[in-house]
Design a protein around this motif. Sequence first.
Motif, short mmCIF file in Angstrom:
data_model
loop_
_atom_site.label_atom_id
_atom_site.label_comp_id
_atom_site.label_asym_id
_atom_site.label_seq_id
_atom_site.Cartn_x
_atom_site.Cartn_y
_atom_site.Cartn_z
N VAL A 66 21.51 70.21 36.61
CA VAL A 66 22.40 69.52 37.54
C VAL A 66 21.96 69.79 38.98
CG1 VAL A 66 24.77 69.43 38.42
CG2 VAL A 66 24.36 69.55 35.95
N ASP A 67 21.67 71.05 39.30
CA ASP A 67 21.32 71.43 40.67
C ASP A 67 20.06 70.74 41.17
OD1 ASP A 67 23.51 73.06 40.60
OD2 ASP A 67 22.38 74.94 40.40
N TYR A 68 19.12 70.48 40.27
CA TYR A 68 17.87 69.82 40.66
C TYR A 68 18.15 68.48 41.35
CZ TYR A 68 13.34 67.50 40.18
OH TYR A 68 12.17 66.82 40.43
N PHE A 69 19.23 67.82 40.94
CA PHE A 69 19.54 66.50 41.46
C PHE A 69 20.50 66.50 42.64
CE2 PHE A 69 18.17 65.97 37.09
CZ PHE A 69 17.12 65.07 37.27
N ASN A 70 20.90 67.69 43.14
CA ASN A 70 21.83 67.75 44.27
C ASN A 70 21.34 66.95 45.47
OD1 ASN A 70 23.85 69.19 43.03
ND2 ASN A 70 23.22 71.17 43.85
N GLU A 71 20.09 67.13 45.86
CA GLU A 71 19.55 66.39 47.00
C GLU A 71 18.89 65.10 46.58
OE1 GLU A 71 17.36 68.49 49.99
OE2 GLU A 71 18.47 70.34 49.59
N LEU A 72 18.29 65.10 45.39
CA LEU A 72 17.57 63.92 44.91
C LEU A 72 18.52 62.78 44.60
CD1 LEU A 72 14.74 62.91 44.13
CD2 LEU A 72 15.12 63.86 41.86
N GLY A 73 19.72 63.10 44.18
CA GLY A 73 20.69 62.06 43.83
C GLY A 73 20.35 61.41 42.51
N SER A 74 20.59 60.12 42.43
CA SER A 74 20.31 59.36 41.22
C SER A 74 19.39 58.20 41.56
CB SER A 74 21.62 58.84 40.62
OG SER A 74 21.38 58.23 39.37
N PRO A 75 18.07 58.46 41.57
CA PRO A 75 17.11 57.43 41.97
C PRO A 75 17.00 56.26 40.99
CG PRO A 75 16.05 59.60 41.85
CD PRO A 75 17.43 59.73 41.30
N GLY A 76 17.53 56.43 39.78
CA GLY A 76 17.47 55.33 38.82
C GLY A 76 16.16 55.23 38.08
N GLY A 77 15.47 56.34 37.93
CA GLY A 77 14.23 56.35 37.17
C GLY A 77 13.22 57.31 37.73
N ALA A 78 12.72 58.17 36.87
CA ALA A 78 11.78 59.20 37.30
C ALA A 78 10.45 58.62 37.74
CB ALA A 78 11.56 60.20 36.16
N SER A 79 10.00 57.54 37.11
CA SER A 79 8.69 56.98 37.46
C SER A 79 8.66 56.45 38.89
CB SER A 79 8.29 55.89 36.47
OG SER A 79 9.24 54.85 36.48
N LYS A 80 9.84 56.13 39.44
CA LYS A 80 9.91 55.65 40.82
C LYS A 80 9.62 56.74 41.84
CE LYS A 80 13.60 52.33 39.88
NZ LYS A 80 14.98 51.96 40.20
N VAL A 81 9.96 57.99 41.50
CA VAL A 81 9.86 59.07 42.48
C VAL A 81 8.69 60.03 42.23
CG1 VAL A 81 12.30 59.01 43.08
CG2 VAL A 81 11.54 60.52 41.27
#
Length: 108
Positions: free
Chosen positions: A73-88
């Motif tokens: 959960v913490d990994y996504f605190n700043e990243l948010g929900s980009p809607g797909g790992a391949s995008k980032v």
Amino acid sequence: MTYVIAEPCVDLLDKACIEECPVDCIYEGGRMLYIHPDECVDCGACEPVCPVEAIFYEDDLPEKWRDYTAANVDYFNELGSPGGASKVGKVEADPQWIKDLPPQETEH
């Protein structure tokens, strides 16, 4: 939260699970992979392909690795929900305690 990636993934980063994920919700950090809790659809395709058995359904996570639920959960605190790992791509946003872990022995 649905599936959780735990300690056996640290410094291994096999990525077989990424190939199996139909919704692209497994993200690569600096030292391990993370499943986005809001993007995961509970399909379970990732679990059987992990060569080190690091992926668990949250309710089946061994007690010794309970902290990994928070890490995912913490990994996504700043990243948010980009809607797909391949995008980032790879994002070095591991929680500090993951960064501080000693190097893990990996067998390839």
